[in-house]
Design an enzyme around this catalytic site. Structure first.
Site, PDB file in Angstrom:
ATOM      1  N   ILE A 131       0.832  -1.203   0.000  1.00  0.00           N
ATOM      2  CA  ILE A 131       0.000   0.000   0.000  1.00  0.00           C
ATOM      3  C   ILE A 131       0.866   1.251   0.000  1.00  0.00           C
ATOM      4  O   ILE A 131       0.603   2.211  -0.736  1.00  0.00           O
ATOM      5  CB  ILE A 131      -0.966  -0.014   1.195  1.00  0.00           C
ATOM      6  N   ASP A 138      11.284   2.442   6.823  1.00  0.00           N
ATOM      7  CA  ASP A 138      10.915   1.031   6.871  1.00  0.00           C
ATOM      8  C   ASP A 138      12.200   0.209   6.931  1.00  0.00           C
ATOM      9  O   ASP A 138      12.889   0.053   5.928  1.00  0.00           O
ATOM     10  CB  ASP A 138      10.094   0.635   5.653  1.00  0.00           C
ATOM     11  N   ALA A 185      -4.247   2.688   7.760  1.00  0.00           N
ATOM     12  CA  ALA A 185      -3.727   1.377   8.174  1.00  0.00           C
ATOM     13  C   ALA A 185      -4.592   0.742   9.261  1.00  0.00           C
ATOM     14  O   ALA A 185      -5.528   0.000   8.967  1.00  0.00           O
ATOM     15  CB  ALA A 185      -2.281   1.529   8.639  1.00  0.00           C
ATOM     16  N   ARG A 186      -4.286   1.054  10.511  1.00  0.00           N
ATOM     17  CA  ARG A 186      -5.008   0.469  11.638  1.00  0.00           C
ATOM     18  C   ARG A 186      -5.167   1.499  12.743  1.00  0.00           C
ATOM     19  O   ARG A 186      -4.270   2.312  12.987  1.00  0.00           O
ATOM     20  CB  ARG A 186      -4.260  -0.759  12.204  1.00  0.00           C
ATOM     21  N   ASP A 198      -8.786   7.066   8.399  1.00  0.00           N
ATOM     22  CA  ASP A 198      -9.707   6.035   7.922  1.00  0.00           C
ATOM     23  C   ASP A 198      -9.665   4.793   8.799  1.00  0.00           C
ATOM     24  O   ASP A 198     -10.410   3.847   8.566  1.00  0.00           O
ATOM     25  CB  ASP A 198      -9.364   5.662   6.470  1.00  0.00           C
ATOM     26  N   GLU A 204     -14.426   1.400  15.697  1.00  0.00           N
ATOM     27  CA  GLU A 204     -14.982   1.529  14.358  1.00  0.00           C
ATOM     28  C   GLU A 204     -16.413   1.014  14.313  1.00  0.00           C
ATOM     29  O   GLU A 204     -16.700  -0.034  14.881  1.00  0.00           O
ATOM     30  CB  GLU A 204     -14.104   0.774  13.353  1.00  0.00           C
ATOM     31  N   HIS A 243     -13.068   3.328   7.879  1.00  0.00           N
ATOM     32  CA  HIS A 243     -12.248   2.248   7.327  1.00  0.00           C
ATOM     33  C   HIS A 243     -12.771   1.803   5.957  1.00  0.00           C
ATOM     34  O   HIS A 243     -13.072   0.622   5.740  1.00  0.00           O
ATOM     35  CB  HIS A 243     -12.185   1.062   8.294  1.00  0.00           C
ATOM     36  N   ILE A 244     -12.838   2.754   5.040  1.00  0.00           N
ATOM     37  CA  ILE A 244     -13.404   2.494   3.718  1.00  0.00           C
ATOM     38  C   ILE A 244     -12.340   2.220   2.664  1.00  0.00           C
ATOM     39  O   ILE A 244     -12.650   2.121   1.472  1.00  0.00           O
ATOM     40  CB  ILE A 244     -14.276   3.678   3.257  1.00  0.00           C
TER      41      ILE A 244
END
Length: 359
Positions: A191, A211, A274-275, A299, A304, A325-326
């Site tokens: 992503i 990363d 992400a989360r 998002d 949620e 979270h779409i």
């Protein structure tokens, strides 16, 4: 914070989930030519679905398996009878796993695997797989949409117009031009790669990536970028947009909190597709209220869908765009992901190995 952080499709509990989109993602073209057609299955293995899935994906699952879904006779006995379990938004807890008598395989719908108690599954020898890459473009598109909407204040201006206010264009002069801006990524998996590609190709953005496990695949070779060793010191202070693309793990919980928000530019935008839990939500709402940063597009939430009842009136802050979270919420992506999840399960049931193994 200096703890190295896995990207959105990296290793957990010692089991490596590859991140290369070239090697591990299902593309649109693969939907019409799956790795295991129903005709290849000599007899349909019984598989339980913890959740209901989209109609196209469900029909595909029924072609491959003797599928037992919520509401079907015998579904309540999945802890006793299931060998294979398809998991969407439902939770598989350590208590569930302890009660399972026959479970060998869990195939997860999507990239995240925080819905499954991975240590418990690993202890019991249950194989868990996910579906990296299938939803990458869709989630990245939402990250771009949130970025554009925040940068040009589109949501807040639209809201005021619909309330009957006369909004003159001069009131939008505080918007941000995206062209040539610096974008920082926390996580460079599928992503993150897609988001970087879109922002660079559309707006000529400079890309900085944090990363420690950055995949050395062809897509990153095609995207001009700078990799940094510290997101606290080398990324947050210099980026105009910071976008999060890591999983929720103990190492990433509250990764962005009060101290990190203070290091960001006052004009910066923060994006999370992400989360929930990676950003400390109370600290973020405080930061927006006190204009520590310019805005946030979120998002992914701890609770949620996000509601005023849970988060209070600060959710109405015009500097915040809140979506439930779409990222992968298109019919095409839901179908592709379900079919990929089923392919992963079928391969395990036929003893063909476990692709994208989490544990």
């Amino acid at each position: 914070m200096s703890t190295p952080t896995p990207s959105d499709t990296l290793s957990v509990s010692g089991a490596t989930t590859p991140t290369s989109s070239d090697d591990n993602s299902d593309s649109l073209s693969q939907v019409s030519s799956r790795s295991s057609a129903p005709s290849e299955v000599p007899s349909k293995p019984r598989v339980y679905a913890l959740d209901k899935f989209d109609p196209v994906g469900t029909a595909y699952a029924k072609d491959l398996f003797d599928l037992v879904s919520p509401g079907d006779d015998g579904w309540d006995t999945w802890r006793d009878d299931a060998v294979g379990l398809l998991v969407g938004s439902g939770l598989v807890t350590a208590e569930d796993i302890a009660q399972c008598k026959s479970l060998k395989y869990i195939s997860r719908h999507g990239v995240g695997y925080d819905k499954v108690d991975i240590p418990a599954a690993k202890t019991k020898g249950i194989v868990v797989t996910n579906c990296p890459g299938v939803n990458a473009s869709a989630v990245a598109e939402v990250a771009v949409a949130l970025t554009c909407t925040l940068a040009r204040q589109i949501s807040s201006i639209d809201h005021r117009v619909k309330l009957g206010e006369v909004v003159k264009k001069q009131e939008a002069f505080g918007g941000m031009l995206l062209s040539g801006k610096t974008v920082g990524l926390l996580g460079g998996g599928n992503i993150g790669q897609q988001f970087a590609r879109m922002m660079h190709s559309a707006f000529g953005c400079r890309i900085i990536v944090y990363d420690p496990y950055l995949p050395a695949n062809s897509l990153w070779k095609e995207i001009p970028h700078t990799q940094v060793a510290s997101f606290d010191e080398d990324l947050l202070p210099v980026c105009d947009i910071v976008s999060i693309h890591v999983p929720l793990l103990p190492a990433t919980k509250d990764m962005i909190s009060k101290n990190q928000l203070k290091k960001m530019k006052k004009t910066a935008l923060l994006i999370n597709t992400a989360r929930g839990g990676i950003i400390n939500e109370e600290d973020l709402l405080d930061a927006l209220e006190n204009e520590v940063i310019a805005g946030a597009g979120i998002d992914a939430w701890v609770e949620e869908p996000p509601t005023i009842d849970h988060y209070g009136p600060r959710l109405r802050n015009h500097r915040l765009i809140a979506t439930p979270h779409i990222g992968a919420a298109t019919s095409e992506v839901q179908s592709m992901t379900c079919m990929s999840m089923c392919d992963h399960m079928l391969e395990m049931m036929l003893n063909k190995g476990a692709r994208d193994r989490v544990c």
